[in-house]
Motif scaffolding. Structure first.
Motif, PDB file in Angstrom:
ATOM      1  N   GLU A 128     -20.042-109.214 -90.103  1.00 14.76           N
ATOM      2  CA  GLU A 128     -19.959-109.903 -91.389  1.00 14.76           C
ATOM      3  C   GLU A 128     -19.523-108.945 -92.495  1.00 14.76           C
ATOM      4  O   GLU A 128     -18.722-109.307 -93.356  1.00 14.76           O
ATOM      5  CB  GLU A 128     -21.305-110.540 -91.735  1.00 14.76           C
ATOM      6  N   ARG A 131     -15.824-108.515 -92.093  1.00 13.42           N
ATOM      7  CA  ARG A 131     -15.115-109.714 -92.543  1.00 13.42           C
ATOM      8  C   ARG A 131     -15.023-109.755 -94.062  1.00 13.42           C
ATOM      9  O   ARG A 131     -13.977-110.086 -94.629  1.00 13.42           O
ATOM     10  CB  ARG A 131     -15.831-110.960 -92.020  1.00 13.42           C
ATOM     11  N   ARG A 241      -5.134-115.383 -94.808  1.00 14.52           N
ATOM     12  CA  ARG A 241      -6.548-115.054 -95.006  1.00 14.52           C
ATOM     13  C   ARG A 241      -7.013-115.494 -96.399  1.00 14.52           C
ATOM     14  O   ARG A 241      -8.091-116.074 -96.547  1.00 14.52           O
ATOM     15  CB  ARG A 241      -6.746-113.557 -94.822  1.00 14.52           C
TER      16      ARG A 241
END
Length: 260
Positions: A128, A131, A241
């Motif tokens: 995470e 990310r 993205r």
């Protein structure tokens, strides 16, 4: 400090009389141990679901309690939450909501194991963190490479200032995520970035960009950020993205990067 302890004790005595109170969690500078003489005392008052719903209906989820302070201009900054808030925070809270629990401690509780429960809130898994860093890098690339030049092209000072501010925010948050530091909110961003590893020229580039939001300044900041430590996000992935994380967040029911 003694007067903060006395104020907290007075508050706890008041809370003890409430049948709907479950716990008091101390946070803020007093819990962290770096309070000033005039600092307030920050607490989460954990209550039953019914009491929470009543407070919400009354617009009283956050209250400043001057009546219990034992020192001039002091107060209790009380935030009312249900017990389920703590478990929900572990799963999906934004970073500014997680950050206070890094140093929070249970001052009083009717629930066993509450300290261990709140200790899980400021923890994010390694994937995470990665990310999030990449999401902030993608945003920084769009603000530097598209929005800021568009502001110049249209001679739009608002767009230039907006793009510069968002670029600095995204760059700062990328640095924090890279070093696994929770973002506490815009008020604390400059201080937090000043404590982590960053490019030598970073501070000067930020100051230049905010003073004169131009494309060359924006690209210089982005270049310094990317050279400092690559985030592993290809340029060909950037637009997709950004669109997924930001523009389509409402559709996917996710949180845009700036609100992580």
């Amino acid at each position: 400090m003694k007067h903060h302890d006395e104020t907290l004790e007075k508050y706890l005595a008041d809370v003890h009389r409430r049948s709907d109170a479950i716990a008091v969690i101390l946070s803020g500078s007093v819990a962290r141990g770096d309070e000033r003489e005039d600092s307030d005392v920050d607490v989460y008052l954990v209550v039953t679901d019914d009491a929470f719903n009543e407070a919400r209906a009354a617009g009283a989820l956050s209250t400043v309690r001057h009546d219990l302070a034992t020192y001039p201009d002091g107060y209790i900054d009380e935030k009312v939450v249900p017990l389920g808030y703590l478990d929900a925070a572990v799963e999906r809270a934004e970073e500014p909501a997680r950050a206070p629990f890094q140093y929070a401690r249970v001052a009083w509780s009717r629930v066993e194991g509450l300290q261990e429960r709140i200790a899980r809130i400021p923890v994010l898994a390694e994937p995470e963190w990665q990310r999030r860093e990449q999401a902030h890098i993608a945003a920084a690339r769009l603000y530097a490479g598209y929005f800021l030049p568009q502001g110049e092209k249209a001679d739009d000072p608002l767009l230039r200032q907006w793009a510069a501010l968002h670029l600095v925010t995204a760059a700062g948050r990328a640095l924090l995520a890279r070093q696994r530091v929770l973002f506490e909110g815009p008020k604390y961003l400059s201080r937090a970035v000043g404590r982590v590893d960053r490019p030598d020229e970073y501070d000067a580039l930020v100051a230049e960009l905010l003073t004169a939001p131009r494309s060359d300044a924006g690209f210089a900041l982005l270049d310094a950020l990317e050279r400092h430590r690559p985030a592993g996000l290809g340029w060909e992935e950037t637009l997709g993205r950004f669109v997924q994380d930001d523009e389509l967040a409402w559709f996917f029911g996710t949180t845009p990067p700036e609100r992580y």
